[in-house]
Structure formats: C-alpha cells, structure tokens
Design a protein around this motif. Structure first.
Motif, PDB file in Angstrom:
ATOM      1  N   PHE A  55      40.799  -6.583  39.300  1.00 45.97           N
ATOM      2  CA  PHE A  55      41.091  -7.495  38.197  1.00 45.97           C
ATOM      3  C   PHE A  55      41.943  -8.654  38.711  1.00 45.97           C
ATOM      4  O   PHE A  55      41.662  -9.824  38.450  1.00 45.97           O
ATOM      5  CB  PHE A  55      41.825  -6.746  37.076  1.00 45.97           C
ATOM      6  N   LEU A  56      42.952  -8.308  39.489  1.00 47.35           N
ATOM      7  CA  LEU A  56      43.823  -9.332  40.072  1.00 47.35           C
ATOM      8  C   LEU A  56      43.021 -10.229  41.018  1.00 47.35           C
ATOM      9  O   LEU A  56      43.144 -11.457  41.002  1.00 47.35           O
ATOM     10  CB  LEU A  56      44.939  -8.627  40.841  1.00 47.35           C
ATOM     11  N   PHE A  57      42.198  -9.585  41.835  1.00 48.47           N
ATOM     12  CA  PHE A  57      41.391 -10.273  42.835  1.00 48.47           C
ATOM     13  C   PHE A  57      40.498 -11.338  42.178  1.00 48.47           C
ATOM     14  O   PHE A  57      40.433 -12.482  42.601  1.00 48.47           O
ATOM     15  CB  PHE A  57      40.565  -9.217  43.576  1.00 48.47           C
ATOM     16  N   THR A  59      40.512 -12.514  38.890  1.00 51.70           N
ATOM     17  CA  THR A  59      40.977 -13.401  37.821  1.00 51.70           C
ATOM     18  C   THR A  59      42.217 -14.211  38.193  1.00 51.70           C
ATOM     19  O   THR A  59      42.482 -15.237  37.584  1.00 51.70           O
ATOM     20  CB  THR A  59      41.326 -12.612  36.544  1.00 51.70           C
ATOM     21  N   SER A  60      42.984 -13.747  39.184  1.00 58.80           N
ATOM     22  CA  SER A  60      44.303 -14.343  39.393  1.00 58.80           C
ATOM     23  C   SER A  60      44.296 -15.829  39.772  1.00 58.80           C
ATOM     24  O   SER A  60      45.271 -16.517  39.488  1.00 58.80           O
ATOM     25  CB  SER A  60      45.098 -13.537  40.425  1.00 58.80           C
ATOM     26  N   PRO A  61      43.232 -16.379  40.390  1.00 60.91           N
ATOM     27  CA  PRO A  61      43.288 -17.825  40.628  1.00 60.91           C
ATOM     28  C   PRO A  61      43.306 -18.630  39.328  1.00 60.91           C
ATOM     29  O   PRO A  61      43.645 -19.809  39.332  1.00 60.91           O
ATOM     30  CB  PRO A  61      42.007 -18.102  41.421  1.00 60.91           C
ATOM     31  N   LEU A  62      42.927 -18.001  38.214  1.00 66.56           N
ATOM     32  CA  LEU A  62      42.907 -18.736  36.949  1.00 66.56           C
ATOM     33  C   LEU A  62      43.989 -18.263  35.982  1.00 66.56           C
ATOM     34  O   LEU A  62      44.689 -19.078  35.397  1.00 66.56           O
ATOM     35  CB  LEU A  62      41.538 -18.585  36.272  1.00 66.56           C
ATOM     36  N   ILE A  63      44.089 -16.956  35.804  1.00 65.66           N
ATOM     37  CA  ILE A  63      45.014 -16.486  34.777  1.00 65.66           C
ATOM     38  C   ILE A  63      46.021 -15.487  35.333  1.00 65.66           C
ATOM     39  O   ILE A  63      45.831 -14.898  36.395  1.00 65.66           O
ATOM     40  CB  ILE A  63      44.260 -15.810  33.594  1.00 65.66           C
ATOM     41  N   ARG A  64      47.085 -15.329  34.572  1.00 65.25           N
ATOM     42  CA  ARG A  64      48.142 -14.413  34.928  1.00 65.25           C
ATOM     43  C   ARG A  64      48.507 -13.662  33.655  1.00 65.25           C
ATOM     44  O   ARG A  64      48.695 -14.276  32.611  1.00 65.25           O
ATOM     45  CB  ARG A  64      49.334 -15.211  35.436  1.00 65.25           C
ATOM     46  N   VAL A  65      48.565 -12.344  33.754  1.00 66.81           N
ATOM     47  CA  VAL A  65      48.901 -11.560  32.564  1.00 66.81           C
ATOM     48  C   VAL A  65      50.361 -11.143  32.645  1.00 66.81           C
ATOM     49  O   VAL A  65      50.763 -10.428  33.563  1.00 66.81           O
ATOM     50  CB  VAL A  65      47.992 -10.310  32.445  1.00 66.81           C
TER      51      VAL A  65
END
Lengths: 376, 301
Positions: A55-57, A59-65
């Motif tokens: 999930f981090l891999f 999505t992380s360039p766009l969003i941060r939870v």
C-alpha cells in the motif's frame, strides 16, 4: 487471429502487472515465519505485512495517511517529478539510438561527463543568471555529445561494435569525472567527496521551495515533444526509421545515411549529457555523486517500455520514477527492501524485449491449433 | 610518500596482481567462450554477483564449502539458462536480456539478503565457508617469485588452470571447432549439420559457470562475506579484457593481467600522490584505442 497481447499497450500493461505480482509474491514469501505454530497464521500475517508494505509502495508518491485521514504527499510528489526528469532525458537519448538500430549504451557516461562539465561551469561567479544556466546546459550537452563521438564512429565502421566502446566510455566518464571533481572543484572542508557549492546564479527556478521541486520536468516533456516531432513528422525521422529497420539500406545507400547514423548519436549524447545536471543545479546545488547514479541505464528500460517512441517516454519515465519513490518510502517505513524495484525492472526488461513471447507465434503449435479451432 | 619504484620493487604488489586477476580471468575466459560463439555475454556481471551471493548463503546454511561451491555454480547455470531461453529460443535481443539479468541479480541478491539474514548491506554475520590458501614448500626457497606465487587462494590457482583448460577446449576438442564455426559463419555451420542454438547455449552455460567461479572467489576467497553489488563492474571489465585480447586465450589472459595491474596499482597508489582514478582509467583508454584502431584497420583492408 491476432492475439490481444500483440497490441503494444496491452502487452506493456500485462507485463507490468506480471512483474508487480511476482514482486508481491516474493515479498509474501520472504515474510512467512516458518517458526510459528500454525502455518496459516504465519501465512495470513505475511500477507498482512505485505499488503501494508505494498500500500505504501503504490500510493505513497501521491498520498499519505495520517491517523485515518488522507493527505496529499507533497514531499514524495516533488521527489517523483524531480526523479522523472533525468529519466525522460536518458529515455529519449536511448530511444533515439534504438530507432536507428544502434545499441549505443553510453548514456550513463554521457550523463556523468555532462554533469561533471556542467558542474565546473556552475561553480563560477559572477555571470548573469539566465546566461549562466544556459551556458551550463550548453557545456553539458556538448560534453555529452563529445562522449558519444567514439561509439558513433565505431557503429559507423562496424555494426554492433558500438556496444563495447560505449560501455568502456561509461567507465572512462566515471573515473575521469571523479578525477576532475577531486582535482579542480572539490570542497576540501567536507569529508565526503563533493564539489564546492554552485554559484547562486546557477540556481534553477523552483516551483516548490520547501521540497525543491524544480521546473526540469517541463523542459523534459517539451523535449520529448520535439524529439517525437522530429522522428515521426519529418523526412529526417523517416530516414532514421528506415536505417533502423534495415541496416543494409544504410550500408549501401551512400554517405547521407551514414551521416544520419552519426548525427543521431551525437544528438542522443547531447540529450543524455544534460540529464544529470538538472538534479545538481535544481536540487543539490553542488556535485555530490560518489558513484554513477544509473540514469543512463534506466534510460534503457524507459525506452523499452515506451517502445522507443518519444511520445511515450515521459509516461514510462514517470512510471519508473513513481515505483522508485514509492519503494524508497516503503524501505523507510517497512522492512521490505527498496531493491524490490530492481526485480520489477528486470522482469519488465526481460519480458518486454522478448518480442516473440506472449504473441500468437510464441505459443506451442498444438496450442495454436487449439486456438484456431476455437476461433474458427 | 610512496615512491613508484618502491611499489614496483615490492613482491606484494605483484602478489596483489595475481590475486585480483582471479575473478577477472575466470570471467574473461567466460567472455571469450561466449564471444567465440558469436553471442557476447553481457550478463557476466550479474552472474558473478549472484554466484557470490548464493555461494555464501548456501555454505553458511550447510556449513560446507563444497555445497557453497555447488550452490554458486548452480545459480550461475540458472541465470545462463534464463539468458539462453529468452535470447535463443524466444529471439530477444541478447544484450538487452543480459542487462535485465544484471539488474535482476543486483536487486534479487539484496532482497534475498535482507530476507534470509535480516541485514541490508552484507552477510558478515553469517558463518560462511572460505576457500583455503595453499602453501607450497618448494616455492619458499625461490626468492621474489616465490613470495608472489606462494600462499595464494586455491581458486586463484584454479583460475590459471582454467586458462589452460579453456585453451585445450578451444584448440583441441571438436566442440572448440564447432564453437568457432558457429561464431564465424553460422550459415556454413548449419549447412554441415551443426545446431547453432545448441552450441551457443552450451557456450553461454560454460561462460556462465566460469563467471560463477569468479563470483565465488569474491565472497568465498579473499574475503568471507557478501556485500551488495560487490562485483563492482568486474563483469564489464572482463568484457573489456576480452575485447582487448581478441579471440585468443593468450591475448585475453594478457589483457586481464593488464587490468589487474591497473587495479593493483590503484591500491598501492592510494598512499602516493598519483591520482588512482587516472591509473584505473588507463586500461579502459587502451581498450577503446585498440578497438577503434582495429575497426579502422579492418575496414581499410
């Protein structure tokens, strides 16, 4: 009956999905704890941890939870665009030489040599702002082009001989480049190998001051459009494609085509030569590579994913940079190694360059008969 | 300050040449066999790296040197077979497939390293086996040369033996003849009933196994652990050595020794005032010049 996988875009997407799946399964497998009492508990925990990491891999360039809320991740987004820039340049450089059917793999050295030469100009003061930046680019581009002269000459003399010459030039660029930095512009006060700070007039315009998002990607996309236009819409481009698809044509049809062979590689060298300098003047403000950053090698996979078509190069560079940034974040917050990206890259290269695979011709004859049976 | 003459008079300088030539000789012999078959093996770098890794891991898990050797060679063979399948059977561009294999090896070794040992950089926490140094009594009495040749790693002696084996293979066996036929004139080879792909595949596998031995030396010879990307370009340098030495065993051996001399000099010169980047770039400059002169001369004929 044409297989749907022979449509280029579908093929690329399929192989990307395949590579991501392999990476996912590898990660799951590496997380299985064989010491737990229940194998299935171990398995579900492995899947759970892998899902978190992926999930981090992805999505992380766009969003941060953060505590359940989704925020736009400006820091990683800036990194993403900044990392896309050099990949577009080297991707275009490699696409050009692939179009003319030459395996000039010297983009790494051209990029490194160009960055070193550009850095030598960047430390000088005082020059008017815009002129300084233009001069840096000019010197980087010329150095890159010069670095391409010998492989170009080799390919002119004998097909495929450019491979080794360009590989050797990569090493030469690295050793001589590091020597030049050490000898002339090294920052003696620093323990690590880096140049003195660049002059303020060399600083590149920033879109986002805090995360140092520079405007390089805009230039890169513009360049992609220019190269695409040259290659697809001009007579010169047509000639290049003809030489690329039929090398004998170039051999026997006279000096003009041989000149095109050289010119393309010089232009490719000039483009690769400027690939690295953006990052140095835009982001770091000094030369600080103690090893070659690898953008030239990445250009190969970018060009392959783009089917050597310049218009797709920004897209495929953006994809590569995206999974890179995502993997860096994953490596920072989980125990999955960011080197997973290299495995994904390798699978993409190996399967995409295998034209015969996944198309109708590659199936076993009995399969083909069976398929023919089904499709009438 | 170290004087160049002091370095050249010191037997340990030459002993270092012999030592660092080990992985290079194995790999450049591999490069030679592949080149003779007309299929440059650009995957040497990745194959060496993977063998270095799996040799260490297998020997640490099994506590057996022999199993480590087998593990390293098996992984070299595996990567070579992948290269053969994609490039020979499915007609992918062999250079690009090989670059893919190099990237795969670089990524997979680090990934598996952290999965198996929980470490990110190296395997120094694992108890892996090492090939022994060999001491020859009779060399002890020989001045200077004795010091250079004695007490080298077992694999170093094997590397020099492998040069003879490759020489015999190329010159004295039917396979050697077939190899050259396939490399020089595939159409003629087909017309006399040789299977071009089969011979190329065998050549690539032998080439991979030799590179594998070079990789095993890196992590189980002079040092006893694996670090990420520890091959440091030796696979590429082996290609350069082959290009410089041409298609002769002696030529490739000599050019490998030239590159090893450059490496050894760069170690010695770290104390001296001569910049070792320049020393290390010399073999590459020589290679480029020789390649270009060769192209120019062969063209004007």
């Amino acid at each position: 009956m044409k297989s749907i996988l022979s449509i280029r875009g579908v093929r690329v997407l399929t192989i990307i999905l395949l590579s991501l799946s392999v990476a996912y399964l590898l990660t799951v497998f590496s997380h299985i704890d064989f010491k737990t009492d229940s194998f299935f508990d171990g398995l579900s925990s492995a899947f759970g941890r892998t899902n978190d990491a992926f999930f981090l891999f992805l999505t992380s360039p766009l969003i941060r939870v953060l505590s359940g809320e989704i925020h736009f991740n400006m820091m990683s987004f800036s990194q993403w665009l900044n990392q896309t820039t050099p990949l577009i340049f080297t991707g275009l450089a490699i696409s050009l030489v692939f179009n003319i059917g030459v395996l000039n793999l010297g983009a790494e050295g051209q990029m490194f040599a160009g960055a070193v030469a550009g850095s030598c100009i960047a430390v000088f003061t005082p020059l008017p702002d815009l002129i300084h930046i233009l001069l840096i680019f000019l010197v980087s581009a010329i150095t890159g082009a010069l670095w391409s002269v010998l492989p170009a000459y080799a390919s002119y003399k004998k097909r495929n001989s450019e491979i080794l010459v360009s590989l050797m030039m990569n090493y030469l660029a690295f050793y001589l480049g590091i020597y030049v930095i050490k000898r002339f512009i090294r920052d003696e006060t620093s323990g690590a190998l880096m140049s003195i700070k660049f002059a303020p007039s060399s600083a590149f315009p920033l879109i986002n001051e805090r995360y140092k998002l520079h405007v390089g990607f805009i230039f890169a996309i513009l360049l992609a459009l220019i190269v695409w236009y040259l290659l697809k819409k001009t007579r010169w481009g047509l000639k290049i494609k003809m030489i690329g698809s039929n090398p004998q044509f170039a051999e026997y049809s006279g000096i003009h085509n041989k000149r095109a062979l050289i010119n393309v590689q010089l232009i490719s060298g000039a483009i690769a030569g400027t690939a690295g300098i953006f990052e140095l003047i835009g982001f770091h403000g000094r030369f600080l590579w103690s090893s070659s950053p690898g953008y030239g090698w990445d250009g190969i996979i970018v060009a392959i994913m783009a089917s050597k078509n310049p218009i797709y190069v920004p897209l495929s560079a953006a994809f590569l940079a995206y999974i890179r940034v995502g993997a860096q974040n994953m490596g920072r917050y989980t125990d999955v190694s960011p080197d997973l990206v290299k495995i994904i890259q390798a699978i993409i290269i190996i399967f995409l360059t295998t034209e015969g695979l996944f198309t109708s011709e590659s199936f076993h004859p009995s399969f083909r008969k069976l398929r023919g049976h089904f499709h009438g | 300050m170290v004087n160049l003459l002091d370095i050249l008079m010191n037997p340990s300088f030459y002993a270092t040449i012999i030592r660092v030539s080990t992985p290079l000789l194995f790999a450049s012999m591999g490069a030679l066999i592949a080149a003779l078959a007309g299929t440059p093996n650009v995957a040497l770098e990745g194959i060496m790296l993977f063998s270095a890794f799996s040799g260490t891991i297998v020997s640490a898990l099994s506590q057996s040197l022999f199993m480590g050797l087998l593990g390293g060679l098996a992984s070299a063979l595996m990567l070579s077979v992948i290269l053969c399948i994609f490039s020979l059977k499915y007609k992918a561009n062999i250079i690009l497939t090989a670059i893919g294999i190099n990237i795969l090896s670089s990524g997979l070794t680090v990934f598996l390293l952290s999965a198996v040992s929980g470490q990110k950089g190296n395997t120094s926490s694992l108890q892996s086996a090492v090939f022994p140094q060999i001491h020859f009594e009779f060399l002890e009495k020989l001045p200077f040369f004795g010091e250079i040749l004695n007490n080298q790693n077992a694999l170093t002696y094997c590397a020099y033996i492998s040069v003879f084996v490759v020489y015999l293979l190329i010159r004295k066996t039917p396979f050697g003849t077939h190899l050259k036929a396939v490399g020089e004139n595939p159409d003629a080879a087909i017309s006399v009933g040789l299977s071009v792909n089969k011979i190329k595949a065998i050549a690539l596998m032998i080439s991979g196994l030799l590179a594998g031995l070079g990789g095993i030396f890196l992590s189980m010879g002079y040092i006893s652990w694996f670090t990420r990307d520890m091959t440091g370009g030796r696979g590429w340098i082996a290609l350069a050595a082959q290009a410089l030495g041409g298609k002769s065993v002696i030529g490739v051996t000599l050019s490998s020794l030239l590159f090893s001399t450059g490496e050894s000099l760069s170690y010695s010169l770290q104390m001296a005032d001569i910049p070792n980047e320049l020393v290390q770039s010399i073999p590459f400059i020589i290679t480029i010049v020789v390649l270009l002169v060769y192209l120019k001369v062969s063209d004007s004929r």
